[in-house]
Design a protein around this motif. Structure first.
Motif, PDB file in Angstrom:
ATOM      1  N   THR A  56       0.856  -1.179   0.000  1.00 39.32           N
ATOM      2  CA  THR A  56       0.000   0.000   0.000  1.00 39.32           C
ATOM      3  C   THR A  56       0.899   1.239   0.000  1.00 39.32           C
ATOM      4  O   THR A  56       2.125   1.128  -0.050  1.00 39.32           O
ATOM      5  CB  THR A  56      -0.900   0.021   1.245  1.00 39.32           C
ATOM      6  N   GLY A  57       0.283   2.402   0.096  1.00 42.56           N
ATOM      7  CA  GLY A  57       1.075   3.621   0.149  1.00 42.56           C
ATOM      8  C   GLY A  57       1.883   3.747   1.426  1.00 42.56           C
ATOM      9  O   GLY A  57       2.802   4.571   1.516  1.00 42.56           O
ATOM     10  N   ASP A 130       6.262   5.657   1.898  1.00 39.01           N
ATOM     11  CA  ASP A 130       5.267   6.691   1.589  1.00 39.01           C
ATOM     12  C   ASP A 130       5.273   6.847   0.076  1.00 39.01           C
ATOM     13  O   ASP A 130       6.044   7.623  -0.482  1.00 39.01           O
ATOM     14  CB  ASP A 130       5.622   8.011   2.282  1.00 39.01           C
ATOM     15  N   PRO A 132       2.933   6.722  -3.824  1.00 39.89           N
ATOM     16  CA  PRO A 132       1.640   6.811  -4.511  1.00 39.89           C
ATOM     17  C   PRO A 132       1.274   5.468  -5.136  1.00 39.89           C
ATOM     18  O   PRO A 132       2.134   4.590  -5.302  1.00 39.89           O
ATOM     19  CB  PRO A 132       1.888   7.873  -5.584  1.00 39.89           C
ATOM     20  N   VAL A 154       1.956  -0.886  -5.768  1.00 38.53           N
ATOM     21  CA  VAL A 154       1.308  -0.224  -4.641  1.00 38.53           C
ATOM     22  C   VAL A 154      -0.180  -0.101  -4.956  1.00 38.53           C
ATOM     23  O   VAL A 154      -0.569   0.544  -5.938  1.00 38.53           O
ATOM     24  CB  VAL A 154       1.927   1.154  -4.375  1.00 38.53           C
TER      25      VAL A 154
END
Length: 386
Positions: A56-57, A130, A132, A154
């Motif tokens: 994920t992000g 972190d 996108p 992601v």
């Protein structure tokens, strides 16, 4: 490039001094160390194999396998093109010596992370990031090796549908549960001779068109040794790109061989925890355990299952695979047992948590697509994709 091998000696010492290791695990550990010493004497180099990951992000799960191999066999962590074109026999995937507790550096999103492989040289690490949504490149480095790049997908935070697909006898006709033919397919068969299941790649592509941005994860009881072979097979036969969730065939703390069923159950449970708002399309076959595994998962997490798709084996495949998990033509599609209570699933539906979860059976992708259209899970080919 040098033949230096960086290992986490403290982690290795803790493992090798653990009195809880059984006889099989101790023997395998000695075998790994012997092969590593032989590879060093032969002048082989540390090689980081490139495998896809997901996340994920906020976090990503990175996979790799660290082995010793001649420089001529790999470029950027992948087998060189000529070897692939000539055909890679399955046994070659098991020749390279793993590097137990190898230390590597992972770089992604402008940050660096120090990661240690397990006792079989496999990296399975979750890193805080972190990033996108979309595809990102991760770089993996180790002393004595060239940097290797791999892809990490992601998943967008608002994605609500994902696909989990079994490999053996679902997308590729390997009949892995059969001991002798499993050995033939894994160790002897030329990778170009593997047979794709008709229509499954097209079915999965249509599912992705119906659910844009859905992640695809392939789950198998196959060993990490065959990860790149499976990736090439999926790519060559136009299956959607996605990470592999494989296992180690070696011993564990409490048994001589790892349980394939437990591996699948653990990976599904992990996905349920990692993606609490995701509904999964579960794809497997009726050769042995997939229906029971998926039914039990749906019973425990009914809100996380959109549909279960089961590819029916042919008669000969079913006989050689040890029989079907069940006959989908009879009234009870499948029976699963938990806490002494048998739950019957009738008429192609599983009743769980107040939901009716569709179960779709078919011998190939074409028949399954027809059923998916009938259930409103796919658009008719003549209609625009929503």
């Amino acid at each position: 490039m040098t033949d230096a091998v960086a290992q986490d000696l403290e982690a290795a010492a803790r493992h090798y001094s653990d009195d809880g290791r059984n006889v099989a695990m101790r023997a395998e550990d000695r075998w790994h160390r012997f092969r590593l010493d032989v590879a060093r004497r032969r002048g082989q180099h540390v090689t980081i194999l490139s495998l896809s990951g997901y996340g994920t992000g906020r976090w990503v799960r990175v996979f790799s396998r660290i082995v010793m191999a001649p420089d001529s066999h790999f470029i950027n962590g992948r087998r060189v093109a000529k070897m692939i074109a000539d055909g890679v026999r399955g046994w070659r995937n098991f020749v390279s010596a793993p590097v137990p507790f190898a230390e590597i550096t992972v770089r992604i999103g402008g940050r660096s992370y120090d990661v240690v492989a397990d006792r079989g040289g496999v990296v399975d690490a979750v890193l805080e990031v972190d990033l996108p949504p979309g595809h990102h490149t991760v770089t993996l480095e180790a002393p004595g090796s060239d940097p290797t790049t791999a892809d990490v997908f992601v998943i967008a935070e608002d994605t609500r549908t994902g696909i989990v697909c079994d490999i053996d006898d679902t997308v590729v006709v390997t009949k892995l549960p059969r001991p002798f033919l499993a050995a033939w397919n894994s160790f002897v068969l030329d990778e170009h001779a593997r047979t794709p299941t008709p229509g499954i790649a097209v079915m999965m592509e249509r599912l992705l068109n119906r659910f844009p941005g859905a992640p695809v994860l392939y789950i198998s009881t196959g060993a990490w040794n065959v990860a790149q072979t499976l990736t090439r097979f999926l790519t060559r036969n136009l299956y959607p790109h996605g990470p592999l969730l494989l296992t180690d065939w070696g011993p564990t703390d409490d048994r001589w061989f790892r349980s394939g069923r437990e591996h699948k159950e653990e990976q599904l449970e992990r996905l349920a925890q990692d993606f609490p708002d995701m509904q999964w399309i579960l794809i497997g076959d009726d050769g042995q355990h997939d229906p029971a595994i998926y039914a039990d998962f749906a019973h425990r997490h009914p809100e996380k299952v959109k549909v279960v798709i089961i590819r029916q084996l042919t008669y000969s495949e079913a006989v050689l695979a040890g029989g079907r998990a069940s006959d989908p033509q009879i009234e009870a599609v499948m029976a699963a047992e938990e806490d002494g209570e048998v739950r019957l699933h009738h008429g192609g539906w599983q009743q769980a948590g107040g939901r009716r979860i569709p179960w779709i059976y078919g011998p190939d992708g074409r028949d399954i697509v027809t059923s998916l259209v009938d259930h409103g899970l796919l658009e008719d080919e003549d209609d625009p994709v929503r």
